[in-house]
Write a protein that holds these residues in place. Structure first.
Motif, short mmCIF file in Angstrom:
data_model
loop_
_atom_site.label_atom_id
_atom_site.label_comp_id
_atom_site.label_asym_id
_atom_site.label_seq_id
_atom_site.Cartn_x
_atom_site.Cartn_y
_atom_site.Cartn_z
N MET A 5 0.83 -1.19 0.00
CA MET A 5 0.00 0.00 0.00
C MET A 5 0.87 1.24 0.00
O MET A 5 1.75 1.41 0.84
CB MET A 5 -0.92 0.01 1.22
CG MET A 5 -0.23 -0.16 2.56
SD MET A 5 -1.37 -0.22 3.94
CE MET A 5 -2.14 1.38 3.88
N GLU A 6 0.67 2.13 -1.00
CA GLU A 6 1.47 3.34 -1.08
C GLU A 6 1.06 4.30 0.03
O GLU A 6 -0.12 4.45 0.35
CB GLU A 6 1.27 4.00 -2.44
CG GLU A 6 2.14 5.23 -2.63
CD GLU A 6 2.04 5.76 -4.04
OE1 GLU A 6 2.07 6.99 -4.19
OE2 GLU A 6 1.93 4.96 -4.97
N ASN A 7 2.05 4.96 0.61
CA ASN A 7 1.78 5.86 1.72
C ASN A 7 1.30 7.20 1.18
O ASN A 7 1.90 7.80 0.30
CB ASN A 7 3.06 6.05 2.54
CG ASN A 7 3.62 4.72 2.98
OD1 ASN A 7 2.95 3.98 3.65
ND2 ASN A 7 4.84 4.41 2.57
N ILE A 8 0.19 7.69 1.72
CA ILE A 8 -0.42 8.92 1.25
C ILE A 8 -0.07 10.05 2.23
O ILE A 8 -0.23 9.89 3.44
CB ILE A 8 -1.95 8.79 1.16
CG1 ILE A 8 -2.32 7.59 0.27
CG2 ILE A 8 -2.57 10.06 0.65
CD1 ILE A 8 -1.83 7.70 -1.14
N LYS A 20 4.49 -7.91 -2.53
CA LYS A 20 3.44 -6.95 -2.87
C LYS A 20 2.09 -7.40 -2.34
O LYS A 20 1.32 -6.61 -1.78
CB LYS A 20 3.40 -6.78 -4.38
CG LYS A 20 2.40 -5.75 -4.88
CD LYS A 20 2.94 -4.36 -4.82
CE LYS A 20 2.04 -3.38 -5.55
NZ LYS A 20 2.55 -2.00 -5.53
N GLU A 21 1.80 -8.69 -2.52
CA GLU A 21 0.52 -9.23 -2.06
C GLU A 21 0.43 -9.18 -0.54
O GLU A 21 -0.61 -8.84 0.03
CB GLU A 21 0.35 -10.66 -2.57
CG GLU A 21 -0.99 -11.30 -2.21
CD GLU A 21 -2.16 -10.67 -2.95
OE1 GLU A 21 -3.31 -11.00 -2.61
OE2 GLU A 21 -1.93 -9.86 -3.88
N ILE A 72 8.64 -3.52 4.49
CA ILE A 72 9.02 -4.89 4.83
C ILE A 72 10.54 -4.99 4.89
O ILE A 72 11.24 -4.56 3.97
CB ILE A 72 8.48 -5.90 3.79
CG1 ILE A 72 6.95 -5.78 3.67
CG2 ILE A 72 8.88 -7.32 4.17
CD1 ILE A 72 6.34 -6.71 2.63
N ALA A 73 11.03 -5.55 5.98
CA ALA A 73 12.46 -5.84 6.13
C ALA A 73 12.67 -7.33 5.87
O ALA A 73 11.97 -8.16 6.46
CB ALA A 73 12.95 -5.46 7.52
N VAL A 74 13.62 -7.66 5.01
CA VAL A 74 13.79 -9.04 4.54
C VAL A 74 15.22 -9.51 4.78
O VAL A 74 16.17 -8.81 4.42
CB VAL A 74 13.46 -9.16 3.04
CG1 VAL A 74 13.58 -10.60 2.57
CG2 VAL A 74 12.08 -8.60 2.73
N ARG A 75 15.35 -10.68 5.34
CA ARG A 75 16.67 -11.34 5.37
C ARG A 75 16.93 -11.86 3.96
O ARG A 75 16.37 -12.87 3.54
CB ARG A 75 16.68 -12.48 6.39
CG ARG A 75 18.02 -13.25 6.42
CD ARG A 75 17.91 -14.48 7.28
NE ARG A 75 19.09 -15.35 7.12
CZ ARG A 75 20.08 -15.42 8.01
NH1 ARG A 75 20.04 -14.69 9.11
NH2 ARG A 75 21.10 -16.23 7.78
N CYS A 76 17.80 -11.16 3.24
CA CYS A 76 17.94 -11.45 1.81
C CYS A 76 18.95 -12.55 1.52
O CYS A 76 18.79 -13.32 0.57
CB CYS A 76 18.33 -10.18 1.08
SG CYS A 76 19.78 -9.36 1.80
N LYS A 90 6.93 2.60 -3.52
CA LYS A 90 6.86 3.35 -2.26
C LYS A 90 6.38 2.48 -1.09
O LYS A 90 5.70 2.95 -0.18
CB LYS A 90 5.98 4.60 -2.40
CG LYS A 90 6.53 5.63 -3.37
CD LYS A 90 5.70 6.90 -3.35
CE LYS A 90 6.25 7.93 -4.33
NZ LYS A 90 5.43 9.16 -4.35
N ILE A 91 6.75 1.19 -1.16
CA ILE A 91 6.59 0.30 -0.01
C ILE A 91 8.00 -0.15 0.33
O ILE A 91 8.45 -1.21 -0.12
CB ILE A 91 5.68 -0.91 -0.33
CG1 ILE A 91 4.37 -0.45 -0.93
CG2 ILE A 91 5.42 -1.74 0.93
CD1 ILE A 91 3.51 -1.57 -1.48
#
Length: 452
Positions: free
Chosen positions: A1-4, A247-248, A258-262, A285-286
């Protein structure tokens, strides 16, 4: 969701005492209202009415509380004692700005005595560890109006952050203590909610997605990178499935970042690089951060709220004290909005793991701001900085830019080491330090400008 980015909601309360020059006070109030209505803010309440007694004041305060305002603006039109202000500030429990007004030195009666009322109230509030912002100037004073607007924007951003959610997928890699975080401390200062999911669970979710879910993202990326078809197609589509999964998840569970262990898991357990997926999320913008860096994601969310534009969580990887430049880099996750369109834009593989999908381009020239919510030296602070991104060739593979900061490169290196700054810093375009400083003041965080 894009931040408004919403317009600040400013609740206005005008205070006065009938023993002062009320006709003159109302004239001042009328001028203030004209200035307020010229601003790009939502005015909540009835600022044309002067509250001169406890009953009217508390009734107004109760109304403003129900309106969930971002900022309480108290117009100290004449002197009042501190009791009405104390009651109002405690009722709303939100950032507060008090505006006092100078008056002509006629040698006659003190008609307003406005500043003394603010001084008295501020002292009383300080004794209960409540900090407020103040301005002092005539109703049409540009400096006062600009300060008001800046405080209102800062308060609105703080309110927006309190409603945000961050997902953390996996734990940060061993030895990357810069990416750990204290959820209670972040809740206390920013109000942000943090949820966690084991990385294997997420990878399994992505594996179960149909391959066709990557088609739209593939077409999107093919328009940006003419060499996309030259990449390992199986690994490329896996990266784009990761993007679709992120995204989903953001859409269905209302995550703002979202922070991801890549690494190394995506390379080993799924056979692709996560970097390209994070880049697409950043473009949407997420903000997504690698190495499960929650504070990096939160810093990027803050940057987006301040600028209304995309942000890039970077590593500082090179310091040239002779040429007086530094390089900000990350594997390939910069949003494409930051690309220098005069240079090469292409898909590439991870420089160490040799798997796609990553973006590769130099960052465009322009004014930049740096920000990091830092835990250096064991305390939460706000680090900021400024400089110019230069028009220069890509210094290293992936997404990177060469910058000249507002202090010399060697001093910047020494300063960031001295405060124990993390290796990640959020970079975004424009000059935004004044607003960031005001946000730091309102939430009670020490702010350090490493380039001042």
């Amino acid at each position: 969701m894009e931040n408004i980015i919403n317009k600040p909601r400013v609740g206005v309360l005008a205070l006065g005492r009938e023993t002062f020059d009320i006709p003159y006070a109302k004239e001042i109030l009328k001028q203030v209202c004209a200035s307020l209505h010229s601003l790009d803010i939502d005015i909540i309440g009835d600022p044309v009415n002067l509250c001169c007694d406890k009953e009217t004041t508390l009734k107004t305060a109760d109304f403003l509380k129900k309106q969930d305002v971002d900022l309480l603006l108290i117009l100290q039109i004449t002197f009042t004692d501190a009791s009405l202000t104390m009651d109002t500030v405690k009722t709303l429990a939100c950032p507060t700005l008090m505006w006092s007004f100078p008056e002509p030195r006629t040698g006659g009666r003190l008609r307003l005595n406005s500043f003394c009322g603010v001084n008295l109230a501020n002292h009383a509030l300080s004794r209960e560890s409540i900090k407020i912002q103040t301005i002092h100037g005539l109703p049409d004073n540009k400096n006062s109006i600009d300060q008001l607007l800046e405080v209102a924007k800062a308060a609105a951003i703080i309110k927006a952050l309190k409603k945000m959610k961050i997902m953390v997928i996996g734990d940060h890699p061993t030895g990357f203590d810069a990416c750990n975080y204290n959820p209670l401390l972040l809740k206390q200062y920013f109000g942000v909610q943090i949820d966690c999911e084991p990385l294997p669970d997420f990878i399994n979710e992505v594996k179960e997605l149909p391959d066709s879910i990557a088609d739209a993202a593939y077409d999107r990326r093919a328009k940006d990178f003419s060499n996309l078809s030259e990449m390992d197609q199986t690994a490329t589509r896996k990266t784009l499935k990761v993007y679709s999964g992120l995204k989903e998840k953001a859409k269905m569970q209302a995550y703002n970042g979202i922070a991801v262990r890549c690494w190394p898991d995506f390379f080993i357990d799924y056979g692709c690089a996560a970097c390209g997926a994070l880049a697409l999320m950043n473009e949407d913008k997420i903000p997504c951060g690698c190495e499960a860096d929650v504070l990096g994601v939160l810093s990027s969310l803050l940057a987006q709220q301040v600028s209304g534009d995309v942000a890039f969580n970077t590593d500082l990887v090179d310091v040239d004290s002779i040429g007086n430049t530094v390089v900000f880099w990350h594997c390939g996750q910069a949003p494409i909005q930051m690309a220098d369109r005069d240079g090469i834009l292409q898909a590439t593989v991870h420089s160490n793991r040799k798997l796609p999908l990553l973006s590769e381009f130099a960052l465009k020239p322009g004014r930049i701001t740096l920000v990091r919510i830092t835990q250096g030296e064991g305390k939460l602070r706000l680090m900021i900085g400024g400089g110019e991104m230069l028009k220069a060739p890509l210094p290293f593979s992936g997404t990177a830019g060469t910058a000249r900061l507002d202090i010399d490169a060697q001093s910047y290196r020494e300063r960031l080491i001295s405060i124990g700054l993390e290796h990640h810093t959020t970079l975004f375009y424009g000059e935004h330090r004044p607003l960031l400083k005001k946000i730091g003041q309102l939430i009670g965080l020490e702010t350090i400008d490493l380039t001042a």
